[in-house]
Design an enzyme around this catalytic site. Sequence first.
Site, PDB file in Angstrom:
ATOM      1  N   MET A  12      18.416  -9.201 -14.221  1.00  0.00           N
ATOM      2  CA  MET A  12      19.754  -8.824 -14.668  1.00  0.00           C
ATOM      3  C   MET A  12      20.728  -9.976 -14.467  1.00  0.00           C
ATOM      4  O   MET A  12      21.544 -10.293 -15.346  1.00  0.00           O
ATOM      5  CB  MET A  12      20.246  -7.589 -13.917  1.00  0.00           C
ATOM      6  CG  MET A  12      21.720  -7.283 -14.149  1.00  0.00           C
ATOM      7  SD  MET A  12      22.280  -5.802 -13.285  1.00  0.00           S
ATOM      8  CE  MET A  12      24.047  -6.094 -13.194  1.00  0.00           C
TER       9      MET A  12
ATOM     10  N   HIS B 262      15.495  -1.708  -8.489  1.00  0.00           N
ATOM     11  CA  HIS B 262      14.068  -1.819  -8.815  1.00  0.00           C
ATOM     12  C   HIS B 262      13.511  -0.457  -9.230  1.00  0.00           C
ATOM     13  O   HIS B 262      12.938   0.273  -8.399  1.00  0.00           O
ATOM     14  CB  HIS B 262      13.298  -2.353  -7.600  1.00  0.00           C
ATOM     15  CG  HIS B 262      13.547  -3.790  -7.319  1.00  0.00           C
ATOM     16  ND1 HIS B 262      12.776  -4.799  -7.842  1.00  0.00           N
ATOM     17  CD2 HIS B 262      14.507  -4.399  -6.574  1.00  0.00           C
ATOM     18  CE1 HIS B 262      13.230  -5.967  -7.425  1.00  0.00           C
ATOM     19  NE2 HIS B 262      14.290  -5.754  -6.657  1.00  0.00           N
TER      20      HIS B 262
ATOM     21  N   CYS C 237      16.693  -6.705 -11.359  1.00  0.00           N
ATOM     22  CA  CYS C 237      17.257  -7.443 -10.234  1.00  0.00           C
ATOM     23  C   CYS C 237      17.647  -8.857 -10.649  1.00  0.00           C
ATOM     24  O   CYS C 237      18.637  -9.060 -11.337  1.00  0.00           O
ATOM     25  CB  CYS C 237      16.275  -7.425  -9.061  1.00  0.00           C
ATOM     26  SG  CYS C 237      17.035  -7.903  -7.480  1.00  0.00           S
TER      27      CYS C 237
ATOM     28  N   ASP D 273       0.823  -1.212   0.000  1.00  0.00           N
ATOM     29  CA  ASP D 273       0.000   0.000   0.000  1.00  0.00           C
ATOM     30  C   ASP D 273       0.857   1.263   0.000  1.00  0.00           C
ATOM     31  O   ASP D 273       0.415   2.311  -0.485  1.00  0.00           O
ATOM     32  CB  ASP D 273      -0.940   0.016   1.204  1.00  0.00           C
ATOM     33  CG  ASP D 273      -2.204  -0.797   0.969  1.00  0.00           C
ATOM     34  OD1 ASP D 273      -2.635  -0.870  -0.190  1.00  0.00           O
ATOM     35  OD2 ASP D 273      -2.746  -1.366   1.931  1.00  0.00           O
TER      36      ASP D 273
ATOM     37  N   ARG E  65     -17.798   3.626  -6.271  1.00  0.00           N
ATOM     38  CA  ARG E  65     -18.090   2.742  -7.407  1.00  0.00           C
ATOM     39  C   ARG E  65     -16.804   2.216  -8.019  1.00  0.00           C
ATOM     40  O   ARG E  65     -15.767   2.875  -8.006  1.00  0.00           O
ATOM     41  CB  ARG E  65     -18.879   3.513  -8.471  1.00  0.00           C
ATOM     42  CG  ARG E  65     -20.320   3.807  -8.127  1.00  0.00           C
ATOM     43  CD  ARG E  65     -21.198   2.573  -8.282  1.00  0.00           C
ATOM     44  NE  ARG E  65     -21.158   2.062  -9.656  1.00  0.00           N
ATOM     45  CZ  ARG E  65     -22.003   2.454 -10.612  1.00  0.00           C
ATOM     46  NH1 ARG E  65     -22.937   3.351 -10.334  1.00  0.00           N
ATOM     47  NH2 ARG E  65     -21.925   1.944 -11.823  1.00  0.00           N
TER      48      ARG E  65
ATOM     49  N   LYS F 260     -27.536  -4.443  -0.596  1.00  0.00           N
ATOM     50  CA  LYS F 260     -27.856  -4.749   0.794  1.00  0.00           C
ATOM     51  C   LYS F 260     -26.992  -3.909   1.727  1.00  0.00           C
ATOM     52  O   LYS F 260     -25.758  -3.904   1.611  1.00  0.00           O
ATOM     53  CB  LYS F 260     -27.648  -6.241   1.069  1.00  0.00           C
ATOM     54  CG  LYS F 260     -28.662  -7.140   0.381  1.00  0.00           C
ATOM     55  CD  LYS F 260     -30.084  -6.845   0.877  1.00  0.00           C
ATOM     56  CE  LYS F 260     -31.112  -7.776   0.240  1.00  0.00           C
ATOM     57  NZ  LYS F 260     -32.474  -7.493   0.731  1.00  0.00           N
TER      58      LYS F 260
ATOM     59  N   LYS G 243     -27.134  -4.158   5.134  1.00  0.00           N
ATOM     60  CA  LYS G 243     -26.947  -4.777   6.444  1.00  0.00           C
ATOM     61  C   LYS G 243     -25.476  -5.079   6.763  1.00  0.00           C
ATOM     62  O   LYS G 243     -25.040  -4.858   7.910  1.00  0.00           O
ATOM     63  CB  LYS G 243     -27.772  -6.060   6.536  1.00  0.00           C
ATOM     64  CG  LYS G 243     -27.887  -6.626   7.958  1.00  0.00           C
ATOM     65  CD  LYS G 243     -28.636  -5.666   8.882  1.00  0.00           C
ATOM     66  CE  LYS G 243     -30.099  -5.602   8.550  1.00  0.00           C
ATOM     67  NZ  LYS G 243     -30.857  -4.746   9.498  1.00  0.00           N
TER      68      LYS G 243
ATOM     69  N   GLU H  32      10.898   0.260 -10.823  1.00  0.00           N
ATOM     70  CA  GLU H  32       9.440   0.357 -10.753  1.00  0.00           C
ATOM     71  C   GLU H  32       8.961   1.027  -9.471  1.00  0.00           C
ATOM     72  O   GLU H  32       7.856   1.584  -9.420  1.00  0.00           O
ATOM     73  CB  GLU H  32       8.808  -1.032 -10.884  1.00  0.00           C
ATOM     74  CG  GLU H  32       8.989  -1.979  -9.703  1.00  0.00           C
ATOM     75  CD  GLU H  32      10.265  -2.798  -9.752  1.00  0.00           C
ATOM     76  OE1 GLU H  32      10.338  -3.835  -9.060  1.00  0.00           O
ATOM     77  OE2 GLU H  32      11.196  -2.388 -10.472  1.00  0.00           O
TER      78      GLU H  32
ATOM     79  N   GLU I  32      -6.401  -9.690  15.969  1.00  0.00           N
ATOM     80  CA  GLU I  32      -5.110  -9.012  15.961  1.00  0.00           C
ATOM     81  C   GLU I  32      -5.219  -7.509  15.745  1.00  0.00           C
ATOM     82  O   GLU I  32      -4.276  -6.764  16.012  1.00  0.00           O
ATOM     83  CB  GLU I  32      -4.189  -9.626  14.886  1.00  0.00           C
ATOM     84  CG  GLU I  32      -4.752  -9.604  13.483  1.00  0.00           C
ATOM     85  CD  GLU I  32      -5.452 -10.907  13.102  1.00  0.00           C
ATOM     86  OE1 GLU I  32      -5.449 -11.246  11.913  1.00  0.00           O
ATOM     87  OE2 GLU I  32      -6.000 -11.576  14.005  1.00  0.00           O
TER      88      GLU I  32
END
Length: 542
Positions: free
Chosen positions: A383, A514, A380, A71, A238, A186, A188, A516, A148
Amino acid sequence: MPRFIFITGGVVSSLGKGLGAAALAALLQARGYKVRLRKLDPYLNVDPGTMSPTQHGEVFVTDDGAETDLDLGHYERFTGVHAKQSDNVTAGRIYSDVLAKERRGDYLGATIQVIPHVTDAIKNFVLSNIDDEDFILCEIGGTVGDIESLPFLEAIRQLGNQLGREQTCFLHVTLLPYIAAAGELKTKPTQHSVKELQSVGIQPDILLCRTEHDLPAEQRGKIGLFCNIRESAVILARDVSNIYQVPLAYHDEGLDREVMRHFGLEDIAPPLERWKTICDTVANPEGEVTIAIVGKYTSLQDSYKSLGEALTHGGIANGVKVNVEWIDSELFEQEGAAVESLHHVSGILVPGGFGERGSTGKINAIQFARENDIPYFGICFGMQMAVLETARNLCGMTGAGSSEFGETEIPLVGLMTEWTSGNAKEQRSAEDDLGGTMRLGAYECLLTEGSLASQLYGEHLINERHRHRYEVNIAYKDALAASGMVMSGLSPDGGLPEIVERPDHPFFVAVQFHPELKSKPFDPHPLFTGFVAASMEKSRLV
């Protein structure tokens, strides 16, 4: 003191709390506020570094070397704010720190309990390392009702009381399922989720309701009534066709407006041209290109979340749609497996990974790309396998291998035991724990003048994020160069190969880091932009 927004989730997992937090932060940014995002994960691992990618998804690495939840990648891609080690904590790390203090006697003989010791540690984390941010958005992982999660929910409940309503906002993400047989949404499950949250002392201020359908006004009012919030604070989330529409969609539903109202701030329409331009480019591409990702964890695409997004960003930069084919590298190791099935793709990418399984298939895919002039991009492990492919097939080093796979005749790729990090020297051995013992975080790299890498970056010194234990042996630099593979990027001390490329190939670039992890839709990474451009050229030639 900044304002805090705590994001929780209920009903089911994978509702998009992280994406919602990132989108809201982008909207607050557009309004001129400075933001920081944090993730509190309730699992007992100290960090996700040793967790299976097919179970947890990718490990996102920060500049300062933290192995974090994926995230945080969303947070960076939507805001451009670099995440830090202090932006992600797990229950494992919290308990580990509390127990370490107990062993040292820091608690002066007190009985250690979840309340106050664990909850205080969580609160200290939330409040630590804050600069001049206007908003701190804290996402709590897991689902309300999980055992948890309870210490984290108790901690933010206490913070809500300590900081006051004018400084805190509770945003709860829920699901509105559509029952086809009944022909209606729904409410609920949302009501029960809010009731569960209220049972631990937290009253949500805003509900973000995920659904595939419109929400009738009557049901919106019902949710507000039974969940004890304003009807305007029931925000519909949505589904959208691409994730970069989320800030626009949430703004249209009034999410950022409701946050302004909650904190008593002036509601001035934010400029969202950046996101409109991105979405328009994605929705109206000038062409398409197909790229194969030959990897080890393709059964769960979240294993390569940042990679897939970075390719999308490369497509945005070139005005095209990137179609990705996810291919398990082990398919190219089976009897009669046809690597020639890659003939229809315009680019081949081999991403990072660990272990020997699937490595031969990756090498076969790389050989196919090299021999058929298909643009190749290795990252990585990609390569390291590219170097092995050249060594075995062009340099006559049939015994070349990686010590990661066991003893090898020619250790072309070996375990790093020492490297420089800033002004300090890092040392590792094969006996060290797996967690947190890799070369992690941002390191500088010097590019060879005139190389393809230097042309793409447009600069001589770059800074990229790493996550690996093994390194290509610099001693084989000349042997590889004699077979057409040059090391065009090295660590500043010249000891660690960072980039290899083949000048005799339309596009053959492989990097140890990396890239990205640093790509964003409004700032695509130059290597992905170049790779997609080369793949476009290949598709035109076919």
